[in-house]
Design a protein around this motif. Structure first.
Motif, PDB file in Angstrom:
ATOM      1  N   GLY A  29      61.493  37.941  48.246  1.00 18.60           N
ATOM      2  CA  GLY A  29      61.831  36.593  48.686  1.00 18.60           C
ATOM      3  C   GLY A  29      60.749  35.583  48.390  1.00 18.60           C
ATOM      4  N   GLU A  30      59.590  36.017  47.876  1.00 16.62           N
ATOM      5  CA  GLU A  30      58.504  35.102  47.552  1.00 16.62           C
ATOM      6  C   GLU A  30      58.805  34.379  46.249  1.00 16.62           C
ATOM      7  OE1 GLU A  30      55.167  37.735  47.451  1.00 16.62           O
ATOM      8  OE2 GLU A  30      54.469  37.030  49.394  1.00 16.62           O
ATOM      9  N   LYS A  31      58.333  33.147  46.168  1.00 20.39           N
ATOM     10  CA  LYS A  31      58.460  32.405  44.929  1.00 20.39           C
ATOM     11  C   LYS A  31      57.369  32.845  43.949  1.00 20.39           C
ATOM     12  CE  LYS A  31      60.655  28.340  46.916  1.00 20.39           C
ATOM     13  NZ  LYS A  31      60.569  26.865  47.119  1.00 20.39           N
ATOM     14  N   LEU A  32      57.625  32.620  42.658  1.00 19.12           N
ATOM     15  CA  LEU A  32      56.711  33.098  41.624  1.00 19.12           C
ATOM     16  C   LEU A  32      55.298  32.546  41.765  1.00 19.12           C
ATOM     17  CD1 LEU A  32      56.312  34.768  39.081  1.00 19.12           C
ATOM     18  CD2 LEU A  32      57.114  32.823  37.735  1.00 19.12           C
ATOM     19  N   PRO A  33      55.088  31.222  41.972  1.00 17.82           N
ATOM     20  CA  PRO A  33      53.711  30.717  42.119  1.00 17.82           C
ATOM     21  C   PRO A  33      52.945  31.382  43.249  1.00 17.82           C
ATOM     22  CG  PRO A  33      55.239  28.897  41.774  1.00 17.82           C
ATOM     23  CD  PRO A  33      56.065  30.115  42.011  1.00 17.82           C
ATOM     24  N   ILE A  34      53.637  31.666  44.373  1.00 16.58           N
ATOM     25  CA  ILE A  34      52.960  32.307  45.490  1.00 16.58           C
ATOM     26  C   ILE A  34      52.579  33.735  45.123  1.00 16.58           C
ATOM     27  CG2 ILE A  34      53.186  32.946  47.920  1.00 16.58           C
ATOM     28  CD1 ILE A  34      55.306  30.763  48.172  1.00 16.58           C
ATOM     29  N   PHE A  35      53.500  34.420  44.422  1.00 10.84           N
ATOM     30  CA  PHE A  35      53.229  35.796  43.989  1.00 10.84           C
ATOM     31  C   PHE A  35      52.032  35.841  43.046  1.00 10.84           C
ATOM     32  CE2 PHE A  35      54.003  39.209  40.878  1.00 10.84           C
ATOM     33  CZ  PHE A  35      53.932  40.304  41.737  1.00 10.84           C
ATOM     34  N   ILE A  36      51.983  34.886  42.099  1.00  9.78           N
ATOM     35  CA  ILE A  36      50.847  34.823  41.179  1.00  9.78           C
ATOM     36  C   ILE A  36      49.568  34.534  41.955  1.00  9.78           C
ATOM     37  CG2 ILE A  36      49.834  33.565  39.229  1.00  9.78           C
ATOM     38  CD1 ILE A  36      52.653  33.098  38.207  1.00  9.78           C
ATOM     39  N   GLY A  37      49.682  33.670  42.978  1.00  5.57           N
ATOM     40  CA  GLY A  37      48.516  33.341  43.777  1.00  5.57           C
ATOM     41  C   GLY A  37      47.934  34.549  44.489  1.00  5.57           C
ATOM     42  N   HIS A  38      48.801  35.492  44.897  1.00  6.10           N
ATOM     43  CA  HIS A  38      48.308  36.706  45.546  1.00  6.10           C
ATOM     44  C   HIS A  38      47.490  37.541  44.564  1.00  6.10           C
ATOM     45  CE1 HIS A  38      50.434  35.651  49.026  1.00  6.10           C
ATOM     46  NE2 HIS A  38      51.618  36.175  48.741  1.00  6.10           N
ATOM     47  N   ILE A  39      47.985  37.649  43.316  1.00  8.10           N
ATOM     48  CA  ILE A  39      47.295  38.456  42.310  1.00  8.10           C
ATOM     49  C   ILE A  39      46.043  37.746  41.806  1.00  8.10           C
ATOM     50  CG2 ILE A  39      47.547  39.544  40.038  1.00  8.10           C
ATOM     51  CD1 ILE A  39      50.525  39.775  40.585  1.00  8.10           C
ATOM     52  N   TRP A  40      46.216  36.476  41.505  1.00  7.97           N
ATOM     53  CA  TRP A  40      45.120  35.679  40.935  1.00  7.97           C
ATOM     54  C   TRP A  40      44.483  34.896  42.078  1.00  7.97           C
ATOM     55  CZ3 TRP A  40      45.452  30.741  37.540  1.00  7.97           C
ATOM     56  CH2 TRP A  40      44.245  30.574  36.854  1.00  7.97           C
ATOM     57  N   SER A  41      43.516  35.488  42.745  1.00 10.45           N
ATOM     58  CA  SER A  41      42.911  34.901  43.927  1.00 10.45           C
ATOM     59  C   SER A  41      42.134  33.638  43.580  1.00 10.45           C
ATOM     60  CB  SER A  41      41.966  35.912  44.588  1.00 10.45           C
ATOM     61  OG  SER A  41      40.858  36.179  43.745  1.00 10.45           O
ATOM     62  N   LYS A  42      41.753  32.926  44.627  1.00  2.49           N
ATOM     63  CA  LYS A  42      41.030  31.658  44.443  1.00  2.49           C
ATOM     64  C   LYS A  42      39.727  31.864  43.681  1.00  2.49           C
ATOM     65  CE  LYS A  42      39.256  27.688  47.012  1.00  2.49           C
ATOM     66  NZ  LYS A  42      39.074  27.083  48.353  1.00  2.49           N
ATOM     67  N   GLN A  43      38.990  32.908  44.019  1.00  4.47           N
ATOM     68  CA  GLN A  43      37.723  33.174  43.337  1.00  4.47           C
ATOM     69  C   GLN A  43      37.938  33.554  41.880  1.00  4.47           C
ATOM     70  OE1 GLN A  43      34.477  32.802  44.190  1.00  4.47           O
ATOM     71  NE2 GLN A  43      35.297  31.740  45.987  1.00  4.47           N
ATOM     72  N   LYS A  44      38.983  34.335  41.616  1.00  3.43           N
ATOM     73  CA  LYS A  44      39.284  34.702  40.229  1.00  3.43           C
ATOM     74  C   LYS A  44      39.670  33.470  39.408  1.00  3.43           C
ATOM     75  CE  LYS A  44      40.757  39.475  40.981  1.00  3.43           C
ATOM     76  NZ  LYS A  44      41.892  40.435  40.909  1.00  3.43           N
ATOM     77  N   ARG A  45      40.463  32.580  40.012  1.00  3.99           N
ATOM     78  CA  ARG A  45      40.844  31.346  39.320  1.00  3.99           C
ATOM     79  C   ARG A  45      39.604  30.512  39.007  1.00  3.99           C
ATOM     80  NH1 ARG A  45      44.786  30.827  43.520  1.00  3.99           N
ATOM     81  NH2 ARG A  45      43.832  28.887  44.228  1.00  3.99           N
ATOM     82  N   ARG A  46      38.724  30.432  39.976  1.00  8.35           N
ATOM     83  CA  ARG A  46      37.526  29.611  39.795  1.00  8.35           C
ATOM     84  C   ARG A  46      36.655  30.140  38.671  1.00  8.35           C
ATOM     85  NH1 ARG A  46      32.300  29.095  43.807  1.00  8.35           N
ATOM     86  NH2 ARG A  46      31.166  27.587  42.530  1.00  8.35           N
ATOM     87  N   TRP A  47      36.360  31.456  38.696  1.00 11.40           N
ATOM     88  CA  TRP A  47      35.449  32.008  37.699  1.00 11.40           C
ATOM     89  C   TRP A  47      36.090  32.106  36.319  1.00 11.40           C
ATOM     90  CZ3 TRP A  47      30.629  31.634  38.630  1.00 11.40           C
ATOM     91  CH2 TRP A  47      30.150  31.722  39.945  1.00 11.40           C
ATOM     92  N   THR A  48      37.406  32.287  36.270  1.00  9.28           N
ATOM     93  CA  THR A  48      38.102  32.288  34.975  1.00  9.28           C
ATOM     94  C   THR A  48      38.009  30.922  34.315  1.00  9.28           C
ATOM     95  OG1 THR A  48      39.651  34.000  35.696  1.00  9.28           O
ATOM     96  CG2 THR A  48      40.311  32.661  33.814  1.00  9.28           C
ATOM     97  N   LEU A  49      38.329  29.881  35.081  1.00  8.70           N
ATOM     98  CA  LEU A  49      38.252  28.526  34.537  1.00  8.70           C
ATOM     99  C   LEU A  49      36.820  28.143  34.190  1.00  8.70           C
ATOM    100  CD1 LEU A  49      40.820  26.587  36.754  1.00  8.70           C
ATOM    101  CD2 LEU A  49      40.864  26.807  34.273  1.00  8.70           C
TER     102      LEU A  49
END
Length: 206
Positions: A6-26
């Motif tokens: 029942g989760e939407k795709l952006p939320i699901f991606i957010g679970h996998i791609w955490s805030k710290q991972k997003r930060r260090w990737t960018l």
């Protein structure tokens, strides 16, 4: 799009791609884009070659002509250098903003501003790289219909260094494309997270 849970795709991606991972990737991608754009700018700005040609002979004495090829002789190469220089500055500023963190929150406007600036710089480096690539092709092959002679057979080192600058710029273009995509995705994830938090607060019993 909904997942089985029942989760939407952006939320699901957010679970996998955490805030710290997003930060260090960018941050890593911005550092690579900064280096690529800076290399393209420096190589193009410092690119020049001087050669002496024999244009005539008077008796047994050759008449020489010394010519210098420089990037600022071609407006497309000047635009190329400016565009890559601005992209270099943009990524440097974005890296500083990322490292300073919460000091640049701008009350929720940080992520939309970053995504917009990334798209702007993507268009800028794309225009500069493509304009320079067109002039590079003309310099290499000339244009027989317009009777424009090629110059790369005479200024080989100049053209080789220009080709290196173009490769670095197209690498920066590819990185900026990826950065822009991730910035937009990051903005979507942040908005989805904020929306869910707001709904949870509303759903709390009195």
């Amino acid at each position: 799009m909904a997942l089985p849970s029942g989760e939407k795709l952006p939320i699901f991606i957010g679970h996998i791609w955490s805030k710290q991972k997003r930060r260090w990737t960018l941050l890593g991608l911005r550092l690579l884009a900064f280096l690529a754009a800076a290399a393209a700018t420096l190589v193009m700005v410092l690119n020049k070659q001087t050669k002496t040609f024999v244009v005539a002979t008077i008796g047994t004495t050759p008449v020489n002509l010394t010519l210098t090829a420089k990037f600022h002789h071609t407006p497309a190469f000047v635009f190329f250098a400016i565009a890559n220089g601005l992209v270099t500055i943009h990524n440097l500023v974005m890296i500083m903003v990322d490292l300073l963190g919460s000091k640049f929150d701008y009350k929720g406007f940080q992520f939309p501003m970053i995504a917009s600036l990334d798209m702007l710089n993507l268009a800028l480096v794309s225009g500069g790289a493509n304009a320079a690539a067109f002039m590079a092709e003309l310099g290499k092959n000339g244009n027989s219909h317009a009777r424009w002679d090629k110059i790369c057979d005479k200024f080989g080192a100049y053209c080789d260094r220009g080709a290196g600058a173009l490769i670095a710029s197209f690498l920066a273009l590819a990185l900026m494309l990826l950065i822009s995509f991730l910035s937009i995705l990051n903005l979507k994830l942040v908005n989805s997270s904020s929306h869910n938090s707001h709904n949870n607060i509303i759903a709390l019993p009195n």
